[in-house]
Design a protein around this motif. Sequence first.
Motif, PDB file in Angstrom:
ATOM      1  N   ARG A   1      44.441  32.018  38.076  1.00  0.00           N
ATOM      2  CA  ARG A   1      43.813  32.819  37.009  1.00  0.00           C
ATOM      3  C   ARG A   1      42.291  32.667  36.974  1.00  0.00           C
ATOM      4  NH1 ARG A   1      48.295  30.509  35.043  1.00  0.00           N
ATOM      5  NH2 ARG A   1      47.148  28.989  33.832  1.00  0.00           N
ATOM      6  N   GLN A   2      41.792  31.621  37.624  1.00  0.00           N
ATOM      7  CA  GLN A   2      40.348  31.409  37.710  1.00  0.00           C
ATOM      8  C   GLN A   2      39.723  32.166  38.885  1.00  0.00           C
ATOM      9  OE1 GLN A   2      40.861  27.059  37.702  1.00  0.00           O
ATOM     10  NE2 GLN A   2      39.284  27.036  36.091  1.00  0.00           N
ATOM     11  N   LEU A   3      40.535  32.665  39.779  1.00  0.00           N
ATOM     12  CA  LEU A   3      40.020  33.392  40.939  1.00  0.00           C
ATOM     13  C   LEU A   3      39.469  34.746  40.511  1.00  0.00           C
ATOM     14  CD1 LEU A   3      42.927  32.741  43.477  1.00  0.00           C
ATOM     15  CD2 LEU A   3      40.646  31.694  43.508  1.00  0.00           C
ATOM     16  N   THR A   4      38.243  35.021  40.862  1.00  0.00           N
ATOM     17  CA  THR A   4      37.626  36.302  40.512  1.00  0.00           C
ATOM     18  C   THR A   4      38.424  37.458  41.092  1.00  0.00           C
ATOM     19  OG1 THR A   4      35.465  35.234  40.436  1.00  0.00           O
ATOM     20  CG2 THR A   4      35.479  37.631  40.588  1.00  0.00           C
ATOM     21  N   VAL A   5      38.936  37.300  42.302  1.00  0.00           N
ATOM     22  CA  VAL A   5      39.699  38.377  42.927  1.00  0.00           C
ATOM     23  C   VAL A   5      40.978  38.675  42.134  1.00  0.00           C
ATOM     24  CG1 VAL A   5      40.975  36.912  44.568  1.00  0.00           C
ATOM     25  CG2 VAL A   5      40.514  39.309  45.130  1.00  0.00           C
ATOM     26  N   TRP A   6      41.620  37.659  41.584  1.00  0.00           N
ATOM     27  CA  TRP A   6      42.811  37.885  40.753  1.00  0.00           C
ATOM     28  C   TRP A   6      42.413  38.590  39.454  1.00  0.00           C
ATOM     29  CZ3 TRP A   6      44.305  36.360  35.859  1.00  0.00           C
ATOM     30  CH2 TRP A   6      45.626  36.637  35.514  1.00  0.00           C
ATOM     31  N   GLN A   7      41.321  38.136  38.828  1.00  0.00           N
ATOM     32  CA  GLN A   7      40.849  38.753  37.588  1.00  0.00           C
ATOM     33  C   GLN A   7      40.498  40.223  37.799  1.00  0.00           C
ATOM     34  OE1 GLN A   7      37.581  36.170  36.534  1.00  0.00           O
ATOM     35  NE2 GLN A   7      38.932  34.459  36.035  1.00  0.00           N
ATOM     36  N   GLN A   8      39.799  40.493  38.913  1.00  0.00           N
ATOM     37  CA  GLN A   8      39.442  41.883  39.221  1.00  0.00           C
ATOM     38  C   GLN A   8      40.692  42.704  39.559  1.00  0.00           C
ATOM     39  OE1 GLN A   8      36.304  43.370  39.077  1.00  0.00           O
ATOM     40  NE2 GLN A   8      35.811  41.483  38.004  1.00  0.00           N
ATOM     41  N   GLY A   9      41.659  42.064  40.188  1.00  0.00           N
ATOM     42  CA  GLY A   9      42.928  42.734  40.468  1.00  0.00           C
ATOM     43  C   GLY A   9      43.637  43.132  39.189  1.00  0.00           C
ATOM     44  N   MET A  10      43.602  42.261  38.201  1.00  0.00           N
ATOM     45  CA  MET A  10      44.213  42.583  36.906  1.00  0.00           C
ATOM     46  C   MET A  10      43.491  43.749  36.236  1.00  0.00           C
ATOM     47  SD  MET A  10      46.896  40.704  36.370  1.00  0.00           S
ATOM     48  CE  MET A  10      47.145  40.568  34.607  1.00  0.00           C
ATOM     49  N   GLU A  11      42.171  43.774  36.371  1.00  0.00           N
ATOM     50  CA  GLU A  11      41.408  44.893  35.814  1.00  0.00           C
ATOM     51  C   GLU A  11      41.746  46.198  36.540  1.00  0.00           C
ATOM     52  OE1 GLU A  11      37.225  44.168  35.261  1.00  0.00           O
ATOM     53  OE2 GLU A  11      37.624  42.174  34.441  1.00  0.00           O
ATOM     54  N   LEU A  12      41.990  46.104  37.837  1.00  0.00           N
ATOM     55  CA  LEU A  12      42.411  47.286  38.594  1.00  0.00           C
ATOM     56  C   LEU A  12      43.756  47.798  38.082  1.00  0.00           C
ATOM     57  CD1 LEU A  12      42.231  49.355  40.877  1.00  0.00           C
ATOM     58  CD2 LEU A  12      43.076  47.579  42.437  1.00  0.00           C
ATOM     59  N   VAL A  13      44.678  46.904  37.799  1.00  0.00           N
ATOM     60  CA  VAL A  13      45.976  47.301  37.243  1.00  0.00           C
ATOM     61  C   VAL A  13      45.764  48.056  35.935  1.00  0.00           C
ATOM     62  CG1 VAL A  13      48.160  46.495  36.274  1.00  0.00           C
ATOM     63  CG2 VAL A  13      47.240  45.407  38.328  1.00  0.00           C
ATOM     64  N   GLU A  14      44.942  47.505  35.061  1.00  0.00           N
ATOM     65  CA  GLU A  14      44.681  48.167  33.776  1.00  0.00           C
ATOM     66  C   GLU A  14      44.049  49.534  33.985  1.00  0.00           C
ATOM     67  OE1 GLU A  14      42.323  45.178  31.861  1.00  0.00           O
ATOM     68  OE2 GLU A  14      44.080  44.087  31.155  1.00  0.00           O
ATOM     69  N   SER A  15      43.130  49.636  34.918  1.00  0.00           N
ATOM     70  CA  SER A  15      42.482  50.906  35.229  1.00  0.00           C
ATOM     71  C   SER A  15      43.498  51.919  35.765  1.00  0.00           C
ATOM     72  CB  SER A  15      41.360  50.669  36.249  1.00  0.00           C
ATOM     73  OG  SER A  15      40.704  51.861  36.565  1.00  0.00           O
ATOM     74  N   ALA A  16      44.396  51.459  36.629  1.00  0.00           N
ATOM     75  CA  ALA A  16      45.425  52.339  37.191  1.00  0.00           C
ATOM     76  C   ALA A  16      46.363  52.837  36.097  1.00  0.00           C
ATOM     77  CB  ALA A  16      46.212  51.610  38.279  1.00  0.00           C
TER      78      ALA A  16
ATOM     79  N   ASN B   1      50.661  39.278  44.179  1.00  0.00           N
ATOM     80  CA  ASN B   1      50.705  38.608  45.478  1.00  0.00           C
ATOM     81  C   ASN B   1      49.612  37.563  45.621  1.00  0.00           C
ATOM     82  OD1 ASN B   1      52.826  39.365  47.523  1.00  0.00           O
ATOM     83  ND2 ASN B   1      52.351  41.329  46.576  1.00  0.00           N
ATOM     84  N   ILE B   2      48.470  37.796  44.995  1.00  0.00           N
ATOM     85  CA  ILE B   2      47.422  36.769  44.988  1.00  0.00           C
ATOM     86  C   ILE B   2      47.956  35.517  44.276  1.00  0.00           C
ATOM     87  CG2 ILE B   2      45.137  36.148  44.100  1.00  0.00           C
ATOM     88  CD1 ILE B   2      44.434  39.208  44.465  1.00  0.00           C
ATOM     89  N   ALA B   3      48.601  35.724  43.143  1.00  0.00           N
ATOM     90  CA  ALA B   3      49.163  34.606  42.379  1.00  0.00           C
ATOM     91  C   ALA B   3      50.285  33.919  43.149  1.00  0.00           C
ATOM     92  CB  ALA B   3      49.670  35.103  41.026  1.00  0.00           C
ATOM     93  N   GLU B   4      51.175  34.712  43.740  1.00  0.00           N
ATOM     94  CA  GLU B   4      52.291  34.116  44.472  1.00  0.00           C
ATOM     95  C   GLU B   4      51.787  33.318  45.669  1.00  0.00           C
ATOM     96  OE1 GLU B   4      56.546  35.202  46.590  1.00  0.00           O
ATOM     97  OE2 GLU B   4      55.452  36.784  45.530  1.00  0.00           O
ATOM     98  N   GLY B   5      50.806  33.850  46.364  1.00  0.00           N
ATOM     99  CA  GLY B   5      50.232  33.134  47.503  1.00  0.00           C
ATOM    100  C   GLY B   5      49.621  31.809  47.082  1.00  0.00           C
ATOM    101  N   TRP B   6      48.946  31.817  45.933  1.00  0.00           N
ATOM    102  CA  TRP B   6      48.338  30.595  45.401  1.00  0.00           C
ATOM    103  C   TRP B   6      49.412  29.523  45.191  1.00  0.00           C
ATOM    104  CZ3 TRP B   6      43.513  28.744  44.199  1.00  0.00           C
ATOM    105  CH2 TRP B   6      43.456  27.623  43.381  1.00  0.00           C
TER     106      TRP B   6
END
Length: 124
Positions: free
Chosen positions: A7-22, A51-56
């Motif tokens: 949850r601290q990964l910027t890429v995960w945070q931005q991914g979540m924002e992409l979901v909201e945008s979609a 998948n970012i979270a699962e990979g982590w």
Amino acid sequence: MTVTTYRQLTVWQQGMELVESAYRLTHLFPAEERFGLISQLQRAAVSIPANIAEGWGRTHRGDYLRHLSIARGSLMEVETHLLLAMRQNFVAKEDVKPCWDQAKQVGKMLTAMIASMQQSEPSD
């Protein structure tokens, strides 16, 4: 700062924002696309941070890289769905732009993260 959770990964945070945008964008699609392109776009978008979270959570670097690669593939799927939605005139280009820009940002981060992890892999 040491990263202790995905949850601290910027890429995960931005991914979540992409979901909201979609999800916001798909509210503009025709109702008859609810089980078609809307569902496909939303599921592909959700797959990215998932998948970012699962990979982590995996214990092996190779598994983590595999999940980051899957996330990147889902990102390409999102981009394809966005292009299709515009081609079908479900949404205007200006409506897609925020989601598209977010996808590009996530893509850059994923590509950089994958490359960095591949470079730091121990050699056999």
